[in-house]
Design a protein around this motif. Structure first.
Motif, short mmCIF file in Angstrom:
data_model
loop_
_atom_site.label_atom_id
_atom_site.label_comp_id
_atom_site.label_asym_id
_atom_site.label_seq_id
_atom_site.Cartn_x
_atom_site.Cartn_y
_atom_site.Cartn_z
N GLU A 348 0.86 -1.17 0.00
CA GLU A 348 0.00 0.00 0.00
C GLU A 348 0.90 1.23 0.00
N ASN A 349 1.15 1.75 -1.20
CA ASN A 349 2.10 2.85 -1.33
C ASN A 349 1.52 4.20 -0.96
N ALA A 350 0.20 4.25 -0.76
CA ALA A 350 -0.42 5.54 -0.45
C ALA A 350 -0.30 5.90 1.03
N SER A 351 0.20 4.99 1.84
CA SER A 351 0.32 5.27 3.28
C SER A 351 1.78 5.09 3.71
N GLY A 352 2.19 5.89 4.69
CA GLY A 352 3.54 5.77 5.23
C GLY A 352 4.59 6.34 4.29
N ASN A 353 5.84 6.09 4.64
CA ASN A 353 6.94 6.55 3.81
C ASN A 353 7.09 5.66 2.60
N PHE A 354 7.37 6.26 1.48
CA PHE A 354 7.49 5.52 0.22
C PHE A 354 8.96 5.41 -0.16
N ILE A 355 9.38 4.18 -0.47
CA ILE A 355 10.73 3.93 -0.98
C ILE A 355 10.57 3.25 -2.32
N LYS A 356 11.10 3.87 -3.34
CA LYS A 356 10.94 3.32 -4.68
C LYS A 356 11.84 2.10 -4.86
N VAL A 357 11.22 1.00 -5.30
CA VAL A 357 11.94 -0.24 -5.56
C VAL A 357 11.61 -0.66 -6.99
N VAL A 358 12.65 -1.01 -7.73
CA VAL A 358 12.43 -1.46 -9.11
C VAL A 358 11.64 -2.76 -9.08
N GLN A 359 10.50 -2.77 -9.77
CA GLN A 359 9.61 -3.93 -9.75
C GLN A 359 10.03 -4.96 -10.81
N ARG A 360 9.55 -6.17 -10.61
CA ARG A 360 9.82 -7.27 -11.54
C ARG A 360 8.53 -7.64 -12.26
N VAL A 361 8.65 -7.89 -13.56
CA VAL A 361 7.50 -8.27 -14.39
C VAL A 361 7.75 -9.68 -14.93
N PRO A 362 6.89 -10.65 -14.60
CA PRO A 362 7.08 -12.01 -15.12
C PRO A 362 6.85 -12.08 -16.63
N VAL A 363 7.76 -12.75 -17.31
CA VAL A 363 7.69 -12.95 -18.76
C VAL A 363 7.72 -14.46 -19.02
N LYS A 364 6.76 -14.95 -19.77
CA LYS A 364 6.70 -16.37 -20.08
C LYS A 364 7.47 -16.64 -21.36
N ILE A 365 8.42 -17.57 -21.27
CA ILE A 365 9.28 -17.94 -22.40
C ILE A 365 9.04 -19.41 -22.70
N VAL A 366 8.73 -19.72 -23.94
CA VAL A 366 8.44 -21.08 -24.36
C VAL A 366 9.64 -21.62 -25.14
N LEU A 367 10.00 -22.85 -24.84
CA LEU A 367 11.11 -23.48 -25.54
C LEU A 367 10.69 -23.88 -26.95
N ASP A 368 11.59 -23.73 -27.88
CA ASP A 368 11.29 -24.10 -29.27
C ASP A 368 11.22 -25.61 -29.44
N ARG A 369 11.93 -26.35 -28.59
CA ARG A 369 11.87 -27.81 -28.62
C ARG A 369 11.24 -28.30 -27.32
N PRO A 370 10.37 -29.30 -27.42
CA PRO A 370 9.70 -29.78 -26.20
C PRO A 370 10.70 -30.27 -25.17
N ASN A 371 10.58 -29.70 -23.98
CA ASN A 371 11.45 -30.07 -22.85
C ASN A 371 12.93 -29.93 -23.18
N GLY A 372 13.27 -28.94 -24.01
CA GLY A 372 14.67 -28.67 -24.29
C GLY A 372 15.29 -29.67 -25.24
N GLU A 373 16.59 -29.83 -25.13
CA GLU A 373 17.32 -30.75 -25.98
C GLU A 373 17.10 -32.19 -25.53
N ALA A 374 17.23 -33.11 -26.46
CA ALA A 374 17.03 -34.52 -26.15
C ALA A 374 18.08 -34.98 -25.13
N GLY A 375 17.63 -35.73 -24.13
CA GLY A 375 18.54 -36.26 -23.13
C GLY A 375 18.87 -35.32 -22.01
N ARG A 376 18.36 -34.09 -22.04
CA ARG A 376 18.62 -33.12 -20.98
C ARG A 376 17.29 -32.81 -20.29
#
Length: 411
Positions: A348-376
């Motif tokens: 709740e940033n509208a109350s108390g002292n505010f300290i700016k923190v760089v936020q993280r945004v989740p990004v979904k990355i899909v592998l081009d090969r199913p479950n990566g390389e074979a055998g790994r």
């Protein structure tokens, strides 16, 4: 004896001459090596600089997969656990079976109740049919009595007219017998005829009263039959509701019996199995998890890194478990919100002292090969380091993308 030159200084010795020569050679080597090292640094560092300028990476990234937690819908003792840890199962395979005997008995009881409810409903429907037949009979009798009453009233009118005629004839006969115009026999006959017609009229009127009373009784009987039919219909509705309730109990008992067999909703590997035969399990208790074969990467980039990030951009993925192996993938989607926004207690940033923190945004990355390389093997929770090629913009690839990256680097 010392030797001095014309300037009054002693001539330089061989050692000093050698030192001067070495100093000049060192400076000449430095003049050659420094530009060579700078050029080599530029040749080797420029591609790295271009990569830094055209790629965004983070070490806050992990492998994810479809993980399904299996829990029972009914409580009871475990009869069988035909799977073991890390076993591959197909969709529909039996994972855990709860002792079904109690639920079979409950199903038998529900079926018996349903049978009794159906029998009571059939009996009530038979009573409805009998009540309806009785009501039809009473209504038919009422209609017959009403028709007889109408006929009797018509007869009264006829007898009244005949009585009026006979009374008039008798009165005239009385006047004529006094005048000697008719015989006494004819007079007595007229008198008897008038008495007969009067008696018939009185009998017809009495018959009307009798039939009216009978009609009232028939109406009461018809009303009673109708009330009986309504009561029978109400009983049928009650037993119908009981039959439906019994059928619902049968369905619930069948469902509970089917819930004793916990089957795999999808194909996957059995993970974190925490159930054994003989154990008592509660509804909702976590027994094991199924991990699907398909995996992807969720990378938490800083909000300052996603300005040029778009779905479809190529990604190089380094997995800590496989150093030196590069996995290929692409950005599938970017979450509409930072990770902190969807926590259990958002800040709740509208109350108390505010300290700016760089936020993280989740990004979904899909592998081009199913479950990566074979055998790994890639499993959920593995740490990875993805690098997104943000130079790829709106379908720009190859030399155009590299040229744009160079232009960005030169600015």
């Amino acid at each position: 004896m010392s030797h001095e030159n014309s300037n009054g200084k002693a001539p330089a010795g061989p050692r000093k001459l050698i030192c001067r020569f070495r100093g000049a050679a060192s400076r000449k080597v430095l003049f050659i090596l420094v530009p060579a090292v700078v050029a080599l640094g530029m040749v080797l560092g420029y591609p790295m600089y271009l990569r830094i300028m055209s790629h965004e990476s983070t070490d806050d990234a992990f492998v994810e997969a479809h993980v399904v937690s299996m829990s029972p819908r009914v409580a009871g003792h475990v009869a069988r656990v035909p799977v073991h840890d890390n076993q591959w199962v197909e969709k529909g395979d039996l994972l855990v079976e709860v002792d079904p005997r109690t639920f079979r008995v409950a199903l038998d009881i529900a079926l018996a109740r349903k049978q009794a409810a159906d029998a009571a409903k059939e009996e009530a429907e038979a009573e409805v049919a009998a009540a309806r037949s009785l009501m039809d009979q009473r209504n038919a009798a009422l209609s017959s009595d009403r028709a007889s009453l109408a006929q009797a009233r018509a007869g009264v009118e006829e007898y009244a007219a005949g009585n009026t005629r006979d009374e008039s004839d008798f009165k005239r006969m009385g006047e004529m017998v006094e005048a000697g115009a008719i015989s006494r026999q004819e007079y007595d006959h007229a008198r008897a005829q008038a008495a007969v017609s009067r008696a018939k009229l009185l009998s017809a009127e009495k018959n009307i009263d009798t039939r009216s009373a009978r009609i009232r009784q028939a109406e009461a009987a018809a009303q009673a039959a109708e009330d009986g039919l309504r009561q029978a219909l109400a009983v049928v509705e009650k037993h119908t509701a009981d039959a439906r309730e019994a059928e619902a109990e049968v369905c619930q008992a069948r469902l509970n019996l089917s819930y004793t067999r916990i089957t795999a909703p999808c194909a996957g590997h059995v993970t974190k199995k925490a159930v054994e035969p003989g154990a008592y399990v509660q509804v909702g208790q976590k027994l094991l998890s199924l991990v699907g074969r398909d995996v992807w990467v969720v990378a938490n980039f800083k909000e300052t890194q996603i300005a040029s990030m778009r779905p479809g951009q190529a990604v190089d993925i380094e997995v800590d478990a496989y150093p030196g192996v590069a996995f290929e993938g692409h950005v599938e989607s970017i979450q509409r919100g930072t990770g902190s926004r969807f926590t259990l207690l958002p800040p709740e940033n509208a109350s108390g002292n505010f300290i700016k923190v760089v936020q993280r945004v989740p990004v979904k990355i899909v592998l081009d090969r199913p479950n990566g390389e074979a055998g790994r093997l890639l499993v959920p929770g593995m740490s990875v380091v993805p690098s997104v090629n943000v130079a790829h913009w709106d379908g720009v690839h190859g030399s155009d993308g590299a040229e744009r990256a160079r232009e960005t680097a030169m600015q």
